[in-house]
Design a protein around this motif. Structure first.
Motif, short mmCIF file in Angstrom:
data_model
loop_
_atom_site.label_atom_id
_atom_site.label_comp_id
_atom_site.label_asym_id
_atom_site.label_seq_id
_atom_site.Cartn_x
_atom_site.Cartn_y
_atom_site.Cartn_z
N GLY A 235 0.81 -1.21 0.00
CA GLY A 235 0.00 0.00 0.00
C GLY A 235 0.84 1.26 0.00
N HIS A 236 1.98 1.24 0.71
CA HIS A 236 2.88 2.40 0.71
C HIS A 236 3.43 2.68 -0.69
CE1 HIS A 236 3.67 1.70 5.28
NE2 HIS A 236 2.63 2.50 5.07
N LEU A 237 3.87 1.63 -1.37
CA LEU A 237 4.38 1.81 -2.73
C LEU A 237 3.30 2.30 -3.68
CD1 LEU A 237 6.66 -1.36 -3.07
CD2 LEU A 237 7.41 1.03 -3.04
N LEU A 238 2.09 1.78 -3.52
CA LEU A 238 0.99 2.23 -4.36
C LEU A 238 0.66 3.69 -4.08
CD1 LEU A 238 -1.32 1.72 -6.34
CD2 LEU A 238 -2.69 0.86 -4.43
N ALA A 239 0.66 4.09 -2.82
CA ALA A 239 0.37 5.48 -2.47
C ALA A 239 1.43 6.42 -3.05
CB ALA A 239 0.30 5.64 -0.96
N LEU A 240 2.70 6.00 -3.01
CA LEU A 240 3.77 6.80 -3.62
C LEU A 240 3.52 6.98 -5.12
CD1 LEU A 240 6.54 8.20 -3.18
CD2 LEU A 240 7.60 6.00 -3.78
N LEU A 241 3.11 5.91 -5.79
CA LEU A 241 2.81 5.98 -7.22
C LEU A 241 1.61 6.89 -7.48
CD1 LEU A 241 3.35 5.00 -10.09
CD2 LEU A 241 1.88 3.02 -9.62
N ILE A 242 0.63 6.88 -6.61
CA ILE A 242 -0.53 7.76 -6.75
C ILE A 242 -0.08 9.23 -6.71
CG2 ILE A 242 -2.64 8.56 -5.60
CD1 ILE A 242 -3.07 5.65 -4.71
N GLY A 243 0.82 9.54 -5.79
CA GLY A 243 1.34 10.90 -5.72
C GLY A 243 2.08 11.30 -6.99
N VAL A 244 2.86 10.38 -7.54
CA VAL A 244 3.57 10.65 -8.80
C VAL A 244 2.58 10.91 -9.94
CG1 VAL A 244 5.11 9.64 -10.54
CG2 VAL A 244 5.63 9.38 -8.10
N CYS A 245 1.47 10.21 -9.94
CA CYS A 245 0.47 10.38 -11.01
C CYS A 245 -0.21 11.75 -10.96
CB CYS A 245 -0.59 9.28 -10.92
SG CYS A 245 0.04 7.64 -11.34
N THR A 246 -0.09 12.46 -9.86
CA THR A 246 -0.70 13.79 -9.76
C THR A 246 0.20 14.89 -10.33
OG1 THR A 246 0.18 14.22 -7.53
CG2 THR A 246 -1.95 13.09 -7.69
N TRP A 247 1.41 14.56 -10.78
CA TRP A 247 2.34 15.58 -11.27
C TRP A 247 1.75 16.49 -12.35
CZ3 TRP A 247 7.78 12.84 -11.80
CH2 TRP A 247 8.24 12.52 -10.52
N PRO A 248 1.17 15.93 -13.42
CA PRO A 248 0.67 16.84 -14.48
C PRO A 248 -0.36 17.84 -13.96
CG PRO A 248 0.73 14.57 -15.25
CD PRO A 248 0.97 14.52 -13.79
N LEU A 249 -1.28 17.41 -13.13
CA LEU A 249 -2.31 18.30 -12.62
C LEU A 249 -1.72 19.36 -11.69
CD1 LEU A 249 -5.28 19.06 -12.34
CD2 LEU A 249 -5.47 17.38 -10.49
N LEU A 250 -0.85 18.95 -10.77
CA LEU A 250 -0.28 19.90 -9.81
C LEU A 250 0.63 20.91 -10.49
CD1 LEU A 250 0.55 17.60 -6.76
CD2 LEU A 250 -1.49 18.97 -7.19
N ARG A 251 1.40 20.47 -11.49
CA ARG A 251 2.26 21.41 -12.20
C ARG A 251 1.44 22.43 -12.98
NH1 ARG A 251 6.56 16.98 -14.63
NH2 ARG A 251 7.89 16.81 -12.76
N ARG A 252 0.34 21.98 -13.58
CA ARG A 252 -0.51 22.91 -14.32
C ARG A 252 -1.15 23.91 -13.37
NH1 ARG A 252 -4.36 19.60 -16.06
NH2 ARG A 252 -2.79 18.51 -17.25
N ARG A 253 -1.63 23.44 -12.24
CA ARG A 253 -2.25 24.33 -11.26
C ARG A 253 -1.24 25.32 -10.68
NH1 ARG A 253 -7.79 24.45 -11.40
NH2 ARG A 253 -8.66 22.35 -11.51
N ARG A 254 -0.03 24.80 -10.42
CA ARG A 254 1.00 25.68 -9.85
C ARG A 254 1.40 26.77 -10.85
NH1 ARG A 254 7.21 24.21 -8.19
NH2 ARG A 254 7.58 25.99 -6.84
N GLY A 255 1.50 26.38 -12.16
CA GLY A 255 1.84 27.37 -13.17
C GLY A 255 0.78 28.44 -13.29
N ALA A 256 -0.50 28.05 -13.25
CA ALA A 256 -1.58 29.03 -13.33
C ALA A 256 -1.58 29.93 -12.11
CB ALA A 256 -2.93 28.30 -13.46
N ARG A 257 -1.26 29.38 -10.94
CA ARG A 257 -1.22 30.17 -9.72
C ARG A 257 -0.09 31.19 -9.77
NH1 ARG A 257 -0.44 27.68 -3.61
NH2 ARG A 257 -0.87 29.60 -2.46
N SER A 258 1.09 30.78 -10.30
CA SER A 258 2.22 31.70 -10.39
C SER A 258 1.96 32.81 -11.39
CB SER A 258 3.49 30.91 -10.79
OG SER A 258 3.76 29.91 -9.81
N ALA A 259 1.27 32.48 -12.50
CA ALA A 259 0.98 33.49 -13.51
C ALA A 259 0.01 34.54 -13.02
CB ALA A 259 0.43 32.80 -14.78
N SER A 260 -0.94 34.13 -12.18
CA SER A 260 -1.92 35.07 -11.66
C SER A 260 -1.39 35.90 -10.51
CB SER A 260 -3.18 34.33 -11.21
OG SER A 260 -2.87 33.43 -10.17
N ALA A 261 -0.29 35.45 -9.90
CA ALA A 261 0.26 36.18 -8.73
C ALA A 261 0.97 37.45 -9.16
CB ALA A 261 1.23 35.25 -8.00
#
Length: 261
Positions: A235-261
């Motif tokens: 379960g720990h390894l799976l949870a780590l992989l789940i976090g890695v799978c969120t990279w595209p969404l989090l990077r896109r959100r972070r870029g939009a947040r930085s542009a609006s700041a």
């Protein structure tokens, strides 16, 4: 007849004003320079590189204003850890058993037990996962905000829990495991922390990203090789992989947040 030229006529094309020397053009005033230099000044300021953010050691730990989600959650975990340490052992055992995300509890009250199980730290406040919780969730919340940090944590906690417990239920139904497997004790924040580590790694510089993933991943693999609790370790390894799978969404959100700041 030679005509004499008066000095005033010879220098008629040069403007003279009081306080200036003859033949030297008057310099523009400060206000005139500001009026004519607006556009040039703005271009120069835009071209000037932004200063790099300073490292502040106190940003490594949560604060009520900077990281409210991590700070509030840490207070709850500290309170339950103190309760575990000093309360009556019988009461503590009853509370932990009622918060366990085993198959029996998930079948009757899944939402309640999934929330309750995340209110305890397996091993207490001195557990390595408690330290990782403070450092990782603080860093993640400062980058993506409290709401998305809570979402990453909850995603890893819920998905990894279901992915490890549902197969146990089917194995019991198939006769491969005894009925006692339906009531195994399972609680804690480790799945959510592992998912948060995977998500944070995607927001770091490349060398630091792979160092974090390599170090934390090796620790999880080492636990799996020890074979003390294979279902939780998977379960720990799976949870780590789940976090890695969120990279595209989090990077896109972070870029939009930085542009609006």
């Amino acid at each position: 007849m030679n005509q004499s030229v008066r000095p005033a006529e010879a220098t008629s094309d040069v403007m003279t004003t009081p306080g200036t020397l003859n033949g030297i053009p008057r310099q523009p005033s400060h206000k005139q320079r500001e009026g004519r230099g607006d556009e040039g000044g703005s271009c120069a300021s835009e071209a000037r590189p932004r200063p790099r953010p300073r490292f502040r050691p106190w940003h490594l730990v949560p604060s009520p204003k900077g990281t409210p989600f991590t700070f509030g959650y840490a207070l709850v975990l500290a309170a339950t850890s103190v309760l575990t340490e000093y309360a009556d052992p019988g009461l503590v055992s009853t509370l932990l058993e009622g918060s366990s995300t085993d198959v029996a509890h998930l079948a009757h009250s899944p939402v309640l037990v999934l929330i309750a199980s995340a209110l305890w730290i397996a091993g207490g406040i001195t557990s390595p996962y408690a330290i990782v919780f403070l450092l990782v969730l603080t860093a993640l919340e400062r980058r993506i905000g409290g709401l998305r940090t809570a979402g990453v944590f909850l995603l890893g906690h819920v998905v990894a829990t279901l992915a490890t417990e549902v197969p146990v239920g089917f194995s019991v139904l198939a006769g491969h495991l005894p009925d006692s497997s339906l009531h195994r004790l399972d609680y804690g924040i480790s799945f959510g922390v592992a998912a948060s580590v995977g998500a944070l790694a995607g927001l770091l510089t490349p060398w630091l990203r792979w160092a974090v993933l390599g170090g934390f991943g090796w620790m999880l693999v080492d636990d799996l090789i020890a074979f003390t609790d294979p279902m939780t370790n998977w379960g720990h390894l799976l949870a780590l992989l789940i976090g890695v799978c969120t990279w595209p969404l989090l990077r896109r959100r972070r870029g939009a947040r930085s542009a609006s700041a």
